[in-house]
Design a protein around this motif. Sequence first.
Motif, short mmCIF file in Angstrom:
data_model
loop_
_atom_site.label_atom_id
_atom_site.label_comp_id
_atom_site.label_asym_id
_atom_site.label_seq_id
_atom_site.Cartn_x
_atom_site.Cartn_y
_atom_site.Cartn_z
N THR A 348 0.81 -1.22 0.00
CA THR A 348 0.00 0.00 0.00
C THR A 348 0.85 1.28 0.00
N LEU A 349 2.13 1.15 0.29
CA LEU A 349 3.03 2.30 0.22
C LEU A 349 3.39 2.66 -1.22
N GLY A 381 1.55 9.21 1.12
CA GLY A 381 1.63 7.82 0.72
C GLY A 381 2.52 6.98 1.61
N SER A 382 3.54 7.59 2.17
CA SER A 382 4.46 6.85 3.05
C SER A 382 3.80 6.44 4.36
N THR A 383 2.60 6.97 4.64
CA THR A 383 1.87 6.59 5.85
C THR A 383 0.74 5.62 5.55
N VAL A 384 0.85 4.88 4.44
CA VAL A 384 -0.11 3.85 4.02
C VAL A 384 -1.48 4.44 3.69
N ILE A 429 5.82 3.64 6.59
CA ILE A 429 7.26 3.46 6.46
C ILE A 429 7.96 3.41 7.81
N PHE A 430 7.29 3.91 8.85
CA PHE A 430 7.91 3.94 10.18
C PHE A 430 7.47 2.77 11.07
N ASP A 431 6.68 1.85 10.53
CA ASP A 431 6.18 0.73 11.33
C ASP A 431 7.27 -0.07 12.03
N PRO A 432 8.40 -0.38 11.36
CA PRO A 432 9.45 -1.14 12.07
C PRO A 432 9.98 -0.42 13.30
N LEU A 433 9.98 0.91 13.26
CA LEU A 433 10.48 1.67 14.41
C LEU A 433 9.56 1.52 15.61
N LEU A 434 8.28 1.20 15.35
CA LEU A 434 7.30 0.99 16.42
C LEU A 434 7.19 -0.49 16.80
N PHE A 443 11.62 -5.86 5.50
CA PHE A 443 10.56 -4.89 5.19
C PHE A 443 11.08 -3.79 4.28
N TYR A 444 12.20 -3.15 4.68
CA TYR A 444 12.73 -2.05 3.88
C TYR A 444 13.27 -2.54 2.53
#
Length: 477
Positions: A348-349, A381-384, A429-434, A443-444
């Motif tokens: 979805t990104l 878009g980077s926030t899904v 895009i920041f999901d792995p950080l959470l 993922f990246y």
Amino acid sequence: MTKIVAVTNCPAGIAHTYMVAEAIEEKAKSLGYEVHVETQGASGVENELTSKQIAEADYVILAIGKGLTDSDKARFDQKKVVELPVSEALKHIDTLFDDLEGNSHVMTSSKVKLGADQEVVTEGIMSYLMAGVSAALPFVIGGGLLIAIGSLMVQFGMPNTPLAKGTSPSIAWVITSIGNLGFQFMIPIMGAYIAYAISDKPAFAPAFLVTFLANDSDLLGTKSGAGFLGAIVIGLSIGYFVKYFKKIKLGKNFQSILPFMIIPFVTLLIFGLLTYYLLGPAMAWLMSVLLSFLQNIPTSMKIVGGFIVGAMLAFDMGGPINKTAWFFSFSLLSSHVFNWYGIVGVVTLLPPMAAAIATWIKPNLFTKQERAASWSAFIVGSTVATEPAIPYALAAPLPMITANTLAGGITGAITILLNVERTAPGIGIFDPLLGLESPWYWFYLCVAIGLVLNVSFIIIFKGIWLKRKEEKEKQAA
């Protein structure tokens, strides 16, 4: 001055709801109209329309994706209403106000019609299912984030001590346990809101309790709960049962207690027994078969499945095909199957971010307006939120949709092959950080591969498309 009120909502209540509200507001103001827009999003109802605003309005615009409740419909009774699916609103925003009188119909609280005799479908199975998903989202998001925090605390060396006699539980265990409640209750809430979307409040409590029963494997004596299959079957069954039950006329003495006493009691009794003896065990068996199949299918079939899910997610950018694949992947979270939802987190990104990058690499393929919107499309878009890709697809449907679908399918296959898991909805895009998407490196890598493919396909396909378009124009001249 023409006065307009509007309502926007969408199944997830995150992107479409607010983007369409902003578009309606800006377009109406540019035409010199007075406009008030109510959003029914993930945060609840915002900018709620007052009775005065509705009464004074010349037209009501309903851009909706999950239908309206009976009480919502009653608010606009006898008003001139223009209704369209929220997913179509952005596409037609430039022409939406062209003929409000011709495209409107006086609304009754039972149904809405558009024009002379075309009935707009504001209800339907997918609409009801997505209403359930919309309600379940906060449970999964909150629960998933707490579980991720608890896991991170343990990884940093904090104890994970459970509750036991003479021993106090550790804070990491408490946080994780609270998070697990989100996943425990997401399915009952989903079933309850599916029923609620069909027949309003009288169906809510019976559907919640019966769906909870269907997922209590200890009480039912089954190997697993009924999962999202149980939520769908029970939610729809109770919803339609109550819908027709409400039409029964019992006389003045009993009619007033029909919705809050008789219907919930009778419905809970009938469906409680039916679920305990039949529906619950049957749905639990089906769910066990599905989970066993997903966990044991050969790699080749898993890759094909990943390609199909990825292609569906990228095809119509928030439309019904996208929502079908999203619903399937999301619903498996309650059964702790996270790799199919991992595809959602990656694919979805791609469409909006790829469209933006393509404008930077090959600006001559895009209009001035598309280039100007590129940074917004990239960031949002980077926030899904896939919707920023819609204007690019509308400008050149064949090359853009083909590029998105092909890149989404290939990326989905790679993502499932590498077993990327997403435990809850997050911020892209920041999901792995959470701690919501893992392994972070796969993922990246999948996102990078997907973007390279998508951008390359856009440049190639749109270049060919524009060249053929120019040749046809020359021949026509």
